[in-house]
Design a protein around this motif. Structure first.
Motif, PDB file in Angstrom:
ATOM      1  N   GLY A 151       3.460  15.037  -3.497  1.00  0.00           N
ATOM      2  CA  GLY A 151       3.910  16.382  -3.205  1.00  0.00           C
ATOM      3  C   GLY A 151       3.828  16.707  -1.729  1.00  0.00           C
ATOM      4  O   GLY A 151       3.141  16.032  -0.959  1.00  0.00           O
ATOM      5  N   PHE A 152       4.516  17.769  -1.335  1.00  0.00           N
ATOM      6  CA  PHE A 152       4.509  18.180   0.066  1.00  0.00           C
ATOM      7  C   PHE A 152       3.389  19.162   0.365  1.00  0.00           C
ATOM      8  O   PHE A 152       2.983  19.308   1.516  1.00  0.00           O
ATOM      9  N   THR A 159     -17.340  17.125   1.988  1.00  0.00           N
ATOM     10  CA  THR A 159     -16.271  17.157   2.981  1.00  0.00           C
ATOM     11  C   THR A 159     -15.330  15.994   2.753  1.00  0.00           C
ATOM     12  O   THR A 159     -15.771  14.841   2.684  1.00  0.00           O
ATOM     13  N   ILE A 160     -14.052  16.303   2.632  1.00  0.00           N
ATOM     14  CA  ILE A 160     -13.033  15.273   2.479  1.00  0.00           C
ATOM     15  C   ILE A 160     -12.372  15.047   3.831  1.00  0.00           C
ATOM     16  O   ILE A 160     -12.134  15.994   4.594  1.00  0.00           O
ATOM     17  N   SER A 161     -12.094  13.785   4.140  1.00  0.00           N
ATOM     18  CA  SER A 161     -11.418  13.458   5.395  1.00  0.00           C
ATOM     19  C   SER A 161     -10.602  12.197   5.172  1.00  0.00           C
ATOM     20  O   SER A 161     -10.776  11.494   4.176  1.00  0.00           O
ATOM     21  N   ARG A 162      -9.719  11.918   6.129  1.00  0.00           N
ATOM     22  CA  ARG A 162      -8.903  10.718   5.994  1.00  0.00           C
ATOM     23  C   ARG A 162      -8.760  10.054   7.353  1.00  0.00           C
ATOM     24  O   ARG A 162      -8.681  10.721   8.392  1.00  0.00           O
ATOM     25  N   GLY A 163      -8.769   8.714   7.326  1.00  0.00           N
ATOM     26  CA  GLY A 163      -8.596   7.926   8.532  1.00  0.00           C
ATOM     27  C   GLY A 163      -7.269   7.225   8.460  1.00  0.00           C
ATOM     28  O   GLY A 163      -7.124   6.247   7.726  1.00  0.00           O
ATOM     29  N   GLY A 164      -6.290   7.704   9.203  1.00  0.00           N
ATOM     30  CA  GLY A 164      -4.936   7.183   9.078  1.00  0.00           C
ATOM     31  C   GLY A 164      -4.803   5.705   9.361  1.00  0.00           C
ATOM     32  O   GLY A 164      -4.172   4.975   8.619  1.00  0.00           O
ATOM     33  N   ALA A 165      -5.422   5.238  10.438  1.00  0.00           N
ATOM     34  CA  ALA A 165      -5.263   3.844  10.832  1.00  0.00           C
ATOM     35  C   ALA A 165      -5.862   2.906   9.789  1.00  0.00           C
ATOM     36  O   ALA A 165      -5.395   1.791   9.614  1.00  0.00           O
ATOM     37  N   LYS A 166      -6.892   3.342   9.119  1.00  0.00           N
ATOM     38  CA  LYS A 166      -7.580   2.502   8.150  1.00  0.00           C
ATOM     39  C   LYS A 166      -7.102   2.764   6.734  1.00  0.00           C
ATOM     40  O   LYS A 166      -7.607   2.171   5.797  1.00  0.00           O
ATOM     41  N   ASN A 167      -6.122   3.657   6.557  1.00  0.00           N
ATOM     42  CA  ASN A 167      -5.626   3.969   5.224  1.00  0.00           C
ATOM     43  C   ASN A 167      -6.761   4.279   4.253  1.00  0.00           C
ATOM     44  O   ASN A 167      -6.796   3.760   3.140  1.00  0.00           O
ATOM     45  N   ARG A 190      -1.313  15.634   3.820  1.00  0.00           N
ATOM     46  CA  ARG A 190      -0.831  14.370   4.380  1.00  0.00           C
ATOM     47  C   ARG A 190      -1.346  14.118   5.781  1.00  0.00           C
ATOM     48  O   ARG A 190      -1.726  12.998   6.129  1.00  0.00           O
ATOM     49  N   ASN A 191      -1.367  15.152   6.587  1.00  0.00           N
ATOM     50  CA  ASN A 191      -1.797  14.953   7.983  1.00  0.00           C
ATOM     51  C   ASN A 191      -3.256  15.318   8.198  1.00  0.00           C
ATOM     52  O   ASN A 191      -3.742  15.263   9.326  1.00  0.00           O
ATOM     53  N   ALA A 213      -6.593   2.617   0.527  1.00  0.00           N
ATOM     54  CA  ALA A 213      -5.247   2.644  -0.041  1.00  0.00           C
ATOM     55  C   ALA A 213      -4.406   1.505   0.515  1.00  0.00           C
ATOM     56  O   ALA A 213      -4.488   1.184   1.695  1.00  0.00           O
ATOM     57  N   SER A 214      -3.605   0.923  -0.333  1.00  0.00           N
ATOM     58  CA  SER A 214      -2.691  -0.140   0.099  1.00  0.00           C
ATOM     59  C   SER A 214      -1.386  -0.010  -0.659  1.00  0.00           C
ATOM     60  O   SER A 214      -1.314   0.620  -1.707  1.00  0.00           O
ATOM     61  N   GLY A 215      -0.361  -0.597  -0.126  1.00  0.00           N
ATOM     62  CA  GLY A 215       0.931  -0.571  -0.794  1.00  0.00           C
ATOM     63  C   GLY A 215       1.969   0.162   0.027  1.00  0.00           C
ATOM     64  O   GLY A 215       2.729  -0.459   0.753  1.00  0.00           O
ATOM     65  N   ARG A 216       2.016   1.475  -0.106  1.00  0.00           N
ATOM     66  CA  ARG A 216       2.997   2.272   0.622  1.00  0.00           C
ATOM     67  C   ARG A 216       2.338   2.963   1.818  1.00  0.00           C
ATOM     68  O   ARG A 216       1.148   2.902   2.000  1.00  0.00           O
ATOM     69  N   THR A 217       3.108   3.596   2.618  1.00  0.00           N
ATOM     70  CA  THR A 217       2.603   4.255   3.814  1.00  0.00           C
ATOM     71  C   THR A 217       1.641   5.370   3.446  1.00  0.00           C
ATOM     72  O   THR A 217       1.995   6.310   2.756  1.00  0.00           O
ATOM     73  N   PHE A 218       0.431   5.249   3.915  1.00  0.00           N
ATOM     74  CA  PHE A 218      -0.655   6.143   3.541  1.00  0.00           C
ATOM     75  C   PHE A 218      -0.362   7.588   3.889  1.00  0.00           C
ATOM     76  O   PHE A 218      -0.677   8.506   3.140  1.00  0.00           O
ATOM     77  N   ILE A 219       0.299   7.818   5.004  1.00  0.00           N
ATOM     78  CA  ILE A 219       0.525   9.167   5.487  1.00  0.00           C
ATOM     79  C   ILE A 219       1.468   9.934   4.571  1.00  0.00           C
ATOM     80  O   ILE A 219       1.544  11.157   4.622  1.00  0.00           O
ATOM     81  N   ASN A 220       2.174   9.241   3.686  1.00  0.00           N
ATOM     82  CA  ASN A 220       3.119   9.907   2.797  1.00  0.00           C
ATOM     83  C   ASN A 220       2.461  10.589   1.603  1.00  0.00           C
ATOM     84  O   ASN A 220       3.161  11.213   0.806  1.00  0.00           O
ATOM     85  N   TYR A 221       1.154  10.479   1.476  1.00  0.00           N
ATOM     86  CA  TYR A 221       0.489  10.966   0.278  1.00  0.00           C
ATOM     87  C   TYR A 221      -0.538  12.045   0.577  1.00  0.00           C
ATOM     88  O   TYR A 221      -1.298  11.943   1.531  1.00  0.00           O
ATOM     89  N   ILE A 222      -0.564  13.052  -0.272  1.00  0.00           N
ATOM     90  CA  ILE A 222      -1.738  13.899  -0.331  1.00  0.00           C
ATOM     91  C   ILE A 222      -2.793  13.123  -1.111  1.00  0.00           C
ATOM     92  O   ILE A 222      -2.460  12.312  -1.985  1.00  0.00           O
ATOM     93  N   MET A 223      -4.047  13.326  -0.778  1.00  0.00           N
ATOM     94  CA  MET A 223      -5.119  12.572  -1.405  1.00  0.00           C
ATOM     95  C   MET A 223      -6.131  13.531  -2.022  1.00  0.00           C
ATOM     96  O   MET A 223      -6.366  14.636  -1.507  1.00  0.00           O
ATOM     97  N   GLY A 224      -6.713  13.078  -3.115  1.00  0.00           N
ATOM     98  CA  GLY A 224      -7.676  13.937  -3.788  1.00  0.00           C
ATOM     99  C   GLY A 224      -8.821  13.142  -4.380  1.00  0.00           C
ATOM    100  O   GLY A 224      -8.732  11.927  -4.562  1.00  0.00           O
ATOM    101  N   TRP A 225      -9.888  13.849  -4.649  1.00  0.00           N
ATOM    102  CA  TRP A 225     -11.026  13.310  -5.391  1.00  0.00           C
ATOM    103  C   TRP A 225     -11.232  14.160  -6.640  1.00  0.00           C
ATOM    104  O   TRP A 225     -11.215  15.400  -6.568  1.00  0.00           O
ATOM    105  N   PHE A 226     -11.438  13.475  -7.754  1.00  0.00           N
ATOM    106  CA  PHE A 226     -11.754  14.113  -9.018  1.00  0.00           C
ATOM    107  C   PHE A 226     -13.007  13.456  -9.568  1.00  0.00           C
ATOM    108  O   PHE A 226     -13.413  12.383  -9.115  1.00  0.00           O
TER     109      PHE A 226
END
Length: 124
Positions: free
Chosen positions: A101-102, A69-77, A53-54, A24-37
Motif C-alpha cells: 500500500g501507499f 520503536t520501529i525503524s528501517r535501514g534502507g541499505a541493509k533491507n 516506505r521512506n 528482506a530479500s527479493g523485491r526492492t525494499f523501499i517499495n514496501y510498508i513494513m509492520g510488526w505483529f
C-alpha cells in the motif's frame, strides 16, 4: 513478493530490552510498508507497529507506544523493532510483514508477505 526472516527473539526479564530484526530479500525494499505483529498463545494476531516506505511515518498500538520503536535501514533491507521496558504481557511470537500500500496501515489484511516469526518471552 518479498521474503522476510526475523531474528533477535529470546528470553528476557521484565523491564529488559530486545531488538528484533527482519531481513528482506527479493523485491526492492523501499517499495514496501513494513509492520510488526504478534500472537500470544490462545489469542489472535495483533498489530504492534508499522513504518512507511521512506521511514517518515510510524504507527504503534497503544499497548507498546512509548516503549517500542520501529525503524528501517534502507541499505541493509532490514526493519527493526526496539523493545524496551518489556512486560510479561509482551510475550508472543512476533511476525514481520510487508505490504504494497501507499499509506501506512495497521490492518493485517493489508500485508501480503510474512516472516516465520520469532519467539519473545518476558519473565516476571
Amino acid at each position: 513478493q518479498v521474503q522476510l526472516v526475523e531474528s533477535g527473539g529470546g528470553l528476557v526479564q521484565a523491564g529488559g530490552s530486545l531488538r528484533l530484526s527482519c531481513a528482506a530479500s527479493g523485491r526492492t525494499f523501499i517499495n514496501y510498508i513494513m509492520g510488526w505483529f504478534r500472537q500470544a498463545p490462545g489469542k489472535e494476531r495483533e498489530f504492534v507497529a508499522a513504518i512507511s516506505r521512506n521511514g517518515g511515518a510510524t504507527s504503534y498500538s497503544d499497548s507498546v507506544k512509548g516503549r517500542f520503536t520501529i525503524s528501517r535501514g534502507g541499505a541493509k533491507n532490514t526493519v527493526y523493532l526496539q523493545m524496551n521496558s518489556l512486560k510479561p504481557e509482551d510475550t508472543a511470537v512476533y511476525y514481520c510483514a510487508a505490504g504494497s500500500g501507499f499509506s501506512i496501515t495497521i490492518a493485517s489484511g493489508d500485508f501480503h508477505s510474512w516472516g516465520q516469526g520469532t519467539q519473545v518471552t518476558v519473565s516476571s
